[in-house]
Design an enzyme around this catalytic site. Structure first.
Site, short mmCIF file in Angstrom:
data_model
loop_
_atom_site.label_atom_id
_atom_site.label_comp_id
_atom_site.label_asym_id
_atom_site.label_seq_id
_atom_site.Cartn_x
_atom_site.Cartn_y
_atom_site.Cartn_z
N SER A 87 -0.76 -3.86 4.75
CA SER A 87 0.40 -3.13 4.23
C SER A 87 0.87 -2.16 5.30
O SER A 87 0.06 -1.59 6.05
CB SER A 87 0.04 -2.34 2.97
OG SER A 87 1.09 -1.45 2.62
N TYR A 123 -5.07 3.28 -1.79
CA TYR A 123 -4.47 2.06 -1.27
C TYR A 123 -4.25 2.15 0.23
O TYR A 123 -4.58 1.23 0.99
CB TYR A 123 -3.14 1.80 -1.99
CG TYR A 123 -2.47 0.50 -1.62
CD1 TYR A 123 -2.91 -0.70 -2.15
CD2 TYR A 123 -1.39 0.47 -0.73
CE1 TYR A 123 -2.30 -1.90 -1.82
CE2 TYR A 123 -0.78 -0.72 -0.39
CZ TYR A 123 -1.23 -1.90 -0.94
OH TYR A 123 -0.62 -3.09 -0.60
#
Length: 257
Positions: free
Chosen positions: A140, A153
Site C-alpha cells: 500500500s 495498517y
C-alpha cells in the site's frame, strides 16, 4: 478487439475472496489463465470458483504456514507449476490513540505481514528450483509514510515494503521476478469503516484490478497509483522528519483528510 492475453498459465492468488484479488482472479480466468483461489472457506470463495471454469478454490488459512505450503503443492499437482503468485490477503482496523485496539493491531500485522511471508515460503522454493516465476505482493502507498488513524495498517504495509525490497535484492539472477503492488485508497469493504471524506483519490476495485493487470505482465518492481498520492507520500518519506510532519499536518488540514 483481440482478447486480453497474459504470460502466465497458472496463477495462485491468496486473499482471493477479497474485492481486489477476486476481481483480478476473474479477469485472469476470463483470459484463459488457470487460477487457484485461496482464502479461508467461505461463501465468497465458493462463489468466485463458481463464476468461471478457470477458477478453482483451494481453501487454506494464510496464517498456517504448513497448511499453506501443502496448499501450494496441491495447486501445482492439480493445475501445474505456479507461474504467478499474487499474495493479497489483508485487513484494515482503525487505529485510535484514545482507545487502542491492541488485538486488532496484532491481527492486522499477522494477516498483512505473516500472511505474505507464509505465501512466499510456500511458493518460492519451487520457483527457485525451476529458475522461473513471478511473485506479486500487495502492499500500500500508505506504507511509505505515517498517517493519522492508520497506525496498524500503515505499519503492516511498511513491513511488507521492506520485505519486498529485501527479496528483490536477493532474487537477482535467480530467474524469479518480484512485483510490489502499492495502491492508494480503493473502494472496498476492507476500508468501509474509514471516513469517506478522508479517502483521497479513491478508485473502484475494477479500475484497481485493471491498472494492476495492465502493468504486471511487464514484471516491474513496483506498481503504484494513483500518481497524486504516490508523489505526495514518497516525497514525505524522503523529507527530514522536521519537515515531513508539518507537511502532512498541512495537507490534512488543507484537504480535510
Amino acid at each position: 478487439m483481440a482478447e486480453k492475453t497474459y504470460p502466465w498459465k497458472t496463477a495462485w492468488i491468496t486473499g482471493a475472496s477479497g474485492a481486489i484479488c477476486g476481481e483480478i482472479a476473474r479477469r485472469l480466468a476470463d483470459a484463459g489463465v488457470k487460477v487457484a483461489a485461496t482464502a479461508r472457506p467461505s461463501e465468497k470463495l465458493d462463489a468466485l470458483a463458481a463464476s468461471s471454469p478457470n477458477i478453482t478454490a483451494f481453501p487454506a488459512d494464510v496464517l498456517d504456514v504448513e497448511a499453506l505450503k501443502a496448499c501450494a503443492a496441491k495447486v501445482e499437482a492439480e493445475l501445474g507449476p505456479i507461474d504467478l503468485a499474487l499474495l493479497g490477503a489483508g485487513m484494515y482496523v482503525p487505529f485510535d490513540i484514545r482507545n487502542i485496539d491492541v488485538e486488532g493491531f496484532r491481527q492486522t500485522m499477522a494477516l498483512n505481514v505473516d500472511g505474505v511471508l507464509n505465501g512466499v515460503a510456500a511458493v518460492l522454493p519451487a520457483m527457485l528450483e525451476r529458475r522461473g516465476g513471478h511473485l506479486a505482493i500487495m502492499g500500500s502507498l500508505f506504507g511509505y509514510a505515517g498517517w493519522p488513524g492508520n497506525g496498524g495498517y500503515g505499519a503492516s504495509k511498511a513491513a511488507v515494503i521492506n520485505l519486498a525490497e529485501s527479496l528483490k535484492l536477493e532474487l537477482r539472477g535467480t530467474g524469479v521476478d518480484l512485483t510490489l503492488v502499492n495502491p492508494g485508497f480503493v473502494d472496498t469493504p476492507l476500508n468501509a469503516s474509514y471516513d469517506p471524506k478522508k479517502k483521497l483519490f479513491v478508485i473502484s476495485k475494477e479500475r484497481c484490478a485493471r491498472k494492476i493487470l495492465e502493468k504486471l505482465p511487464t514484471r516491474p518492481y513496483e506498481i503504484a497509483f494513483p500518481p497524486q498520492v504516490e508523489l505526495f507520500l514518497k516525497t514525505v518519506r524522503n523529507l527530514p522528519r522536521v519537515a515531513s510532519f508539518p507537511v502532512v499536518r498541512w495537507f490534512i488540514k488543507a484537504t480535510g483528510a
